[in-house]
Write a protein that holds these residues in place. Structure first.
Motif, PDB file in Angstrom:
ATOM      1  N   TYR A   1       5.717  56.110  -9.717  1.00  0.00           N
ATOM      2  CA  TYR A   1       4.622  55.921 -10.684  1.00  0.00           C
ATOM      3  C   TYR A   1       4.747  54.670 -11.517  1.00  0.00           C
ATOM      4  N   LYS A   2       5.983  54.156 -11.710  1.00  0.00           N
ATOM      5  CA  LYS A   2       6.080  52.901 -12.456  1.00  0.00           C
ATOM      6  C   LYS A   2       5.580  51.719 -11.624  1.00  0.00           C
ATOM      7  N   ARG A   3       5.810  51.810 -10.286  1.00  0.00           N
ATOM      8  CA  ARG A   3       5.255  50.763  -9.423  1.00  0.00           C
ATOM      9  C   ARG A   3       3.739  50.793  -9.458  1.00  0.00           C
ATOM     10  N   MET A   4       3.194  52.021  -9.557  1.00  0.00           N
ATOM     11  CA  MET A   4       1.733  52.136  -9.615  1.00  0.00           C
ATOM     12  C   MET A   4       1.200  51.372 -10.834  1.00  0.00           C
ATOM     13  N   LEU A   5       1.867  51.566 -11.979  1.00  0.00           N
ATOM     14  CA  LEU A   5       1.439  50.851 -13.186  1.00  0.00           C
ATOM     15  C   LEU A   5       1.585  49.345 -13.003  1.00  0.00           C
ATOM     16  N   ALA A   6       2.675  48.945 -12.322  1.00  0.00           N
ATOM     17  CA  ALA A   6       2.884  47.509 -12.115  1.00  0.00           C
ATOM     18  C   ALA A   6       1.769  46.930 -11.269  1.00  0.00           C
ATOM     19  N   TYR A   7       1.393  47.659 -10.199  1.00  0.00           N
ATOM     20  CA  TYR A   7       0.285  47.159  -9.375  1.00  0.00           C
ATOM     21  C   TYR A   7      -1.001  47.115 -10.172  1.00  0.00           C
ATOM     22  N   SER A   8      -1.168  48.085 -11.067  1.00  0.00           N
ATOM     23  CA  SER A   8      -2.354  48.050 -11.912  1.00  0.00           C
ATOM     24  C   SER A   8      -2.357  46.786 -12.779  1.00  0.00           C
ATOM     25  N   SER A   9      -1.164  46.322 -13.176  1.00  0.00           N
ATOM     26  CA  SER A   9      -1.107  45.049 -13.918  1.00  0.00           C
ATOM     27  C   SER A   9      -1.587  43.906 -13.052  1.00  0.00           C
ATOM     28  N   VAL A  10      -1.159  43.905 -11.766  1.00  0.00           N
ATOM     29  CA  VAL A  10      -1.612  42.849 -10.858  1.00  0.00           C
ATOM     30  C   VAL A  10      -3.133  42.863 -10.789  1.00  0.00           C
ATOM     31  N   GLU A  11      -3.687  44.081 -10.666  1.00  0.00           N
ATOM     32  CA  GLU A  11      -5.146  44.218 -10.584  1.00  0.00           C
ATOM     33  C   GLU A  11      -5.819  43.630 -11.825  1.00  0.00           C
ATOM     34  N   ASN A  12      -5.296  44.006 -13.014  1.00  0.00           N
ATOM     35  CA  ASN A  12      -5.939  43.538 -14.241  1.00  0.00           C
ATOM     36  C   ASN A  12      -5.810  42.037 -14.424  1.00  0.00           C
ATOM     37  N   MET A  13      -4.652  41.482 -13.984  1.00  0.00           N
ATOM     38  CA  MET A  13      -4.529  40.023 -14.039  1.00  0.00           C
ATOM     39  C   MET A  13      -5.569  39.392 -13.116  1.00  0.00           C
ATOM     40  N   GLY A  14      -5.824  40.051 -11.982  1.00  0.00           N
ATOM     41  CA  GLY A  14      -6.857  39.554 -11.073  1.00  0.00           C
ATOM     42  C   GLY A  14      -8.220  39.541 -11.740  1.00  0.00           C
ATOM     43  N   ILE A  15      -8.529  40.640 -12.461  1.00  0.00           N
ATOM     44  CA  ILE A  15      -9.826  40.699 -13.147  1.00  0.00           C
ATOM     45  C   ILE A  15      -9.924  39.577 -14.182  1.00  0.00           C
ATOM     46  N   ILE A  16      -8.808  39.356 -14.914  1.00  0.00           N
ATOM     47  CA  ILE A  16      -8.808  38.292 -15.921  1.00  0.00           C
ATOM     48  C   ILE A  16      -9.056  36.939 -15.256  1.00  0.00           C
ATOM     49  N   SER A  17      -8.377  36.741 -14.110  1.00  0.00           N
ATOM     50  CA  SER A  17      -8.540  35.478 -13.392  1.00  0.00           C
ATOM     51  C   SER A  17      -9.991  35.277 -12.965  1.00  0.00           C
ATOM     52  N   ILE A  18     -10.608  36.347 -12.445  1.00  0.00           N
ATOM     53  CA  ILE A  18     -12.015  36.250 -12.039  1.00  0.00           C
ATOM     54  C   ILE A  18     -12.892  35.919 -13.238  1.00  0.00           C
ATOM     55  N   GLY A  19     -12.622  36.598 -14.364  1.00  0.00           N
ATOM     56  CA  GLY A  19     -13.415  36.365 -15.560  1.00  0.00           C
ATOM     57  C   GLY A  19     -13.332  34.924 -16.022  1.00  0.00           C
ATOM     58  N   ILE A  20     -12.108  34.370 -16.000  1.00  0.00           N
ATOM     59  CA  ILE A  20     -11.953  32.971 -16.414  1.00  0.00           C
ATOM     60  C   ILE A  20     -12.729  32.068 -15.481  1.00  0.00           C
ATOM     61  N   ALA A  21     -12.666  32.379 -14.173  1.00  0.00           N
ATOM     62  CA  ALA A  21     -13.338  31.519 -13.204  1.00  0.00           C
ATOM     63  C   ALA A  21     -14.847  31.517 -13.402  1.00  0.00           C
ATOM     64  N   LEU A  22     -15.407  32.677 -13.800  1.00  0.00           N
ATOM     65  CA  LEU A  22     -16.855  32.761 -13.868  1.00  0.00           C
ATOM     66  C   LEU A  22     -17.448  31.998 -15.047  1.00  0.00           C
ATOM     67  N   GLY A  23     -16.687  31.844 -16.133  1.00  0.00           N
ATOM     68  CA  GLY A  23     -17.200  31.090 -17.273  1.00  0.00           C
ATOM     69  C   GLY A  23     -18.139  31.908 -18.146  1.00  0.00           C
ATOM     70  N   SER A  24     -18.566  31.331 -19.241  1.00  0.00           N
ATOM     71  CA  SER A  24     -19.391  31.927 -20.308  1.00  0.00           C
ATOM     72  C   SER A  24     -19.102  33.413 -20.572  1.00  0.00           C
ATOM     73  N   LEU A  25     -20.006  34.324 -20.211  1.00  0.00           N
ATOM     74  CA  LEU A  25     -19.775  35.745 -20.516  1.00  0.00           C
ATOM     75  C   LEU A  25     -18.495  36.252 -19.855  1.00  0.00           C
ATOM     76  N   GLY A  26     -18.250  35.759 -18.630  1.00  0.00           N
ATOM     77  CA  GLY A  26     -17.063  36.176 -17.900  1.00  0.00           C
ATOM     78  C   GLY A  26     -15.798  35.851 -18.669  1.00  0.00           C
ATOM     79  N   THR A  27     -15.764  34.675 -19.303  1.00  0.00           N
ATOM     80  CA  THR A  27     -14.570  34.281 -20.047  1.00  0.00           C
ATOM     81  C   THR A  27     -14.375  35.170 -21.260  1.00  0.00           C
ATOM     82  N   ILE A  28     -15.490  35.495 -21.935  1.00  0.00           N
ATOM     83  CA  ILE A  28     -15.379  36.400 -23.087  1.00  0.00           C
ATOM     84  C   ILE A  28     -14.846  37.743 -22.619  1.00  0.00           C
ATOM     85  N   GLY A  29     -15.389  38.213 -21.468  1.00  0.00           N
ATOM     86  CA  GLY A  29     -14.883  39.453 -20.891  1.00  0.00           C
ATOM     87  C   GLY A  29     -13.397  39.361 -20.606  1.00  0.00           C
ATOM     88  N   ALA A  30     -12.978  38.235 -20.026  1.00  0.00           N
ATOM     89  CA  ALA A  30     -11.562  38.077 -19.677  1.00  0.00           C
ATOM     90  C   ALA A  30     -10.693  38.140 -20.922  1.00  0.00           C
TER      91      ALA A  30
END
Lengths: 417, 236
Positions: free
Chosen positions: A233-262
Motif C-alpha cells: 500500500y505504500k507503493r500505491m501511494l507513491a504511484y499516486s504521487s507520480v500520477e499527481n505530478m503528471g497532472i501538475i505537469s499537464i496543468g503547467i503545459a496547458l497555461g492560463s487556467l491550467g496553470t492555476i489548477g496546477a
C-alpha cells in the motif's frame, strides 16, 4: 545588485505547503522517534537539515544556488530513507541516490549549456535571465531546457525517470515518506516552473508544452498500468504521487487556467498526500506489514485510522469536496478551451482507471472481514491529530477557497506564463 | 597543449570503456584527474601576462582574488579527482575482492566500437557546427559530450555496483571538462562542478558502498532487485 534569496507569490505557495506539512509531520513523530538519545539526535538534526535545504531551494533566486540546495536535499534525505538499514531500505537508497545524482548531473549539464547559449549575460540570477531572455540563443536554450527538465524531473518524479520514487517512498519511515512526497517533489517542480517562465519569455513556450504534456500523460499512463498489480500500500501511494505530478505537469503545459489548477494541485496534493502517508504509518504499526492482502478488517481494528485512510483516499482521487476536484476541473476546462479533446478524453479515462484501482485496494483493506474476531487496538492521539488537521484543511479549501489565497495563486500563475 | 591533453583524455575514455579490470579503470580515472588538473592550470596561466617575468609578477598581484580561487580549484581537482576517488574505489575493490567486472551485458569489443562511434560523432558534430558553438573550442565540446554519453553506455552495460560508480565518476569528469570550457566567463560554475565531485566522493563511495557491502558482501546490481511492483515477478 541581486539578492540570492527572494520571496514572491510563486514560492510562497510552496513554502506554505512545506511549513504546514513539516509541522504536522513533527507533531506525528514527536521528539522520540528512534530508539536511543544518540540516534534521535542524529535523526532530528538530519531531518532539520533536510527541511532547511528545501527552504533554501524554494527561496533561492539563483539557478546555481538552487541546484546546490536540491543536491543537498538528496544528500540529507538519503540518510533518512536508509534509517532502518534493512536490505530493502539500502536497495531503495542506492537507487534513489544513484538515479538522482545522475539526474542532478544532467541538470548541471543543462545549466552549463544555458551559460554557453546566454553568451554575454553571464549570470544565473533568474531576474537577469528573464531580462535577457530574448538575447539567449534559442538552440542552446531548448537543449538546456531538455537537460534541466530531465534532471530536475528525476527529482520531481515525472514519468520516464520516476523509477526511484516508488522504492524510496515505500521503504522510508512513514514520516519521511510524507516529507518526500509532499515537499521534496514540489521543490524540484518549482525549479522547472522558473525555467518554464524563461522559455516562455524567450518565445519557446510551444516546446515546453509538448515536452511537459508528454511527460505528464506518460506519468498518468504508467500509474494507471501499475495501480492494479500493486501489492504494497505504500507503493500505491507513491504511484499516486507520480500520477499527481503528471497532472501538475499537464496543468503547467496547458497555461492560463491550467496553470492555476496546477498550483492549487501542488498545494493541496501536499496536504492530502502527507496525511495519507502518515496514516499508512499507523497501518504499518497496527499490522506490521506493507502487504495489502494481509491488512484485513481495518475498520474494526482501529476505527479512526480506517476513516482517515478512506477519507484521504477519496480526497486524493479528487472526489468532491476535494480541492483536487477543483484543480482537475480547471485543467480539464483548459484542455477543452485549447481544443485538445482527444488528449482530454484519454487523461480522464486514465484518471478513472486509477480511481477504480486505488479505491478498490482501500476498500478491500478497510472492509474485508477476517475469519476470527479482530481485537480493537488503540493508538496514541498524536497519531490522528495531524491527519485530521490536514484533511480538514483540504476539505475547507475544496469548499471555500479564501479570497487572499486565490489572489495569491492567480498572481503566481501570472508569474509563470 | 590543451588540445593534446584533451585528446589523451578522449583516449583514456575509450580505454576505460573497453577494459574489464577494475585496476585499469581506476588508473584511467587517476589519469583523467591529472589531465583535468593540468588543463585548469594551463588555462589560468593564459590569463597572466607572460611577456616578461616582471609583468607576470605584477599581474599575479593584480589578479590575486581570481588566483586564490584558481589555486583552490587546482588543488581540489587534484586531491578529489586524482587521489581520493580512485583510491577509495581501489580500496573498495580490494576489500570486496573484485578484480574484474565479468560478463558485461555484451562483449567489450562492441563497447569499443560503440564508444569510438560516439567519440567520432562527437568530433564531427562539434566541428561541423562550430558557428553555433560561439566562443567554445569544438574539441572541448566534442570530447566532453562524447565522454558523458559513453559514461551512460558504460553504466548501462556493467553489472557491479562498483563499476557503476566508476561510470558515474567518468560522467563527472566529462561534465567537469565541459564546465572548464566556459570557466572564463563564469568561474562559479566550475566550483559548483567541484561540489558535485565532493558529493559522490564522500557520499556514494564512502557511505553507501560501505553500508551495502556490510550487508550484501560483494555488491552486484543483480542482487538489488527485491523491490518490485508485483508478486508475480517474484514468483517466477
Amino acid at each position: 545588485m541581486n539578492n540570492y534569496f527572494v520571496l514572491d507569490s510563486l514560492n510562497i505557495l510552496f513554502l506554505i505547503a512545506l511549513v504546514v506539512v513539516t509541522v504536522c509531520v513533527m507533531f506525528y513523530q514527536g521528539f522520540n522517534y528512534c530508539k536511543n538519545a544518540k540516534e534521535n539526535l542524529k535523526y532530528y538534526s538530519i531531518f532539520f537539515l533536510f527541511f532547511l535545504s528545501m527552504v533554501g531551494a524554494l527561496l533561492s533566486n539563483h539557478l546555481g544556488l538552487t541546484w546546490v540546495f536540491v543536491e543537498a536535499t538528496t544528500l540529507t534525505s538519503a540518510y533518512l530513507i536508509m534509517l532502518h538499514k534493512s536490505k530493502n531500505s539500502l536497495e531503495a537508497t542506492w537507487k534513489y541516490v544513484f538515479l538522482c545524482s545522475i539526474g542532478i548531473s544532467l541538470a548541471f549539464v543543462g545549466i552549463i549549456l544555458l551559460l554557453i547559449g546566454s553568451g554575454s549575460v553571464n549570470s544565473l540570477f533568474y531576474n537577469d535571465l528573464y531580462a535577457n531572455a530574448a538575447a539567449i540563443n534559442p538552440f542552446w536554450l531548448k537543449l538546456s531546457f531538455i537537460f534541466i527538465l530531465i534532471g530536475f524531473g528525476t527529482k520531481a518524479g515525472f514519468a520516464p525517470v520516476h523509477s526511484w520514487l516508488p522504492d524510496a517512498h515505500a521503504e522510508a519511515p512513514s514520516p519521511v515518506s510524507a516529507m518526500l512526497s509532499a515537499t521534496l517533489l514540489n521543490s524540484a517542480v518549482l525549479v522547472i516552473l522558473r525555467l518554464v517562465k524563461l522559455m516562455s519569455l524567450a518565445g519557446l513556450g510551444h516546446t515546453v508544452q509538448v515536452l511537459m504534456l508528454t511527460m505528464g500523460l506518460l506519468s498518468i499512463f504508467i500509474t494507471a498500468v501499475y495501480v492494479y498489480r500493486i501489492k504494497n500500500y505504500k507503493r500505491m501511494l507513491a504511484y499516486s504521487s507520480v500520477e499527481n505530478m503528471g497532472i501538475i505537469s499537464i496543468g503547467i503545459a496547458l497555461g492560463s487556467l491550467g496553470t492555476i489548477g496546477a498550483l492549487i494541485h501542488v498545494l493541496c496534493h501536499s496536504l492530502i498526500k502527507s496525511s495519507l502517508f502518515l496514516t499508512s504509518g499507523n497501518i504499518l504499526h497496527l499490522y506490521n506489514t506493507k502487504e495489502v492482502d494481509e491488512v484485513k478488517d481495518l475498520v474494526s481494528k482501529n476505527k479512526c485510522t480506517s476513516w482517515l485512510w478512506l477519507l484521504g483516499a477519496m480526497l486524493i482521487l479528487a472526489i468532491p469536496p476535494s480541492p483536487l476536484f477543483l484543480s482537475e476541473f480547471l485543467i480539464i476546462k483548459q484542455f477543452l478551451l485549447n481544443g485538445q479533446v482527444v488528449l482530454c478524453v484519454v487523461t480522464v479515462l486514465l484518471l478513472t482507471i486509477i480511481l477504480f484501482g486505488i479505491m478498490n485496494t482501500v476498500l478491500k483493506m478497510n472492509y474485508t472481514t477476517n475469519n476470527n474476531e479482530t481485537e480493537p487496538v488503540k493508538l496514541p492521539i498524536s497519531n490522528y491529530i495531524p491527519q485530521i488537521f490536514l484533511i480538514a484543511t483540504a476539505i475547507v479549501l475544496g469548499i471555500y477557497m479564501p479570497n487572499g489565497l486565490f489572489e495569491l495563486i492567480k498572481n503566481a500563475g501570472g508569474i509563470i506564463w | 597543449m590543451i588540445n593534446l591533453l584533451i585528446v589523451i583524455f578522449g583516449i583514456s575514455m575509450l580505454y576505460m570503456a573497453t577494459s574489464s579490470r577494475i585496476a585499469a579503470q581506476t588508473n584511467m580515472l587517476r589519469l583523467q584527474g591529472i589531465i583535468l588538473c593540468f588543463i585548469t592550470i594551463i588555462s589560468h596561466i593564459h590569463e597572466l601576462d607572460t611577456s616578461s617575468i616582471w609583468a607576470a609578477i605584477t599581474s599575479l598581484f593584480t589578479h590575486i582574488d581570481t588566483l586564490v580561487g584558481a589555486a583552490f580549484l587546482i588543488v581540489e581537482t587534484f586531491v578529489v579527482k586524482a587521489l581520493i576517488i580512485p583510491n577509495v574505489l581501489d580500496r573498495v575493490a580490494e576489500k570486496s575482492n573484485i578484480k574484474r567486472d565479468n560478463n558485461p551485458q555484451f562483449p567489450n569489443f562492441y563497447t569499443l566500437v560503440i564508444s569510438t562511434i560516439i567519440l567520432f560523432a562527437g568530433f564531427m558534430i562539434a566541428s561541423s557546427q562550430a558557428d553555433i558553438l560561439q566562443n567554445i573550442s569544438s574539441l572541448y565540446f566534442g570530447v566532453s559530450v562524447s565522454t558523458i554519453i559513453t559514461a551512460f553506455v558504460f553504466i548501462a552495460i556493467k553489472k557491479k555496483l562498483l563499476t557503476h560508480v566508476i561510470g558515474f565518476a567518468m560522467l563527472e569528469n566529462g561534465i567537469f571538462l565541459l564546465s572548464l570550457s566556459i570557466a572564463k566567463e563564469m568561474p562559479l560554475i566550475v566550483n559548483l562542478g567541484v561540489l558535485l565531485d565532493v558529493f559522490i566522493a564522500v557520499f556514494i563511495l564512502g557511505l553507501l558502498i560501505g553500508e551495502i557491502g556490510n550487508i550484501y558482501g560483494n555488491p552486484d546490481v543483480s542482487q538489488l532487485c527485491n523491490l518490485k511492483d508485483s508478486e508475480m515477478a517474484k514468483d517466477e
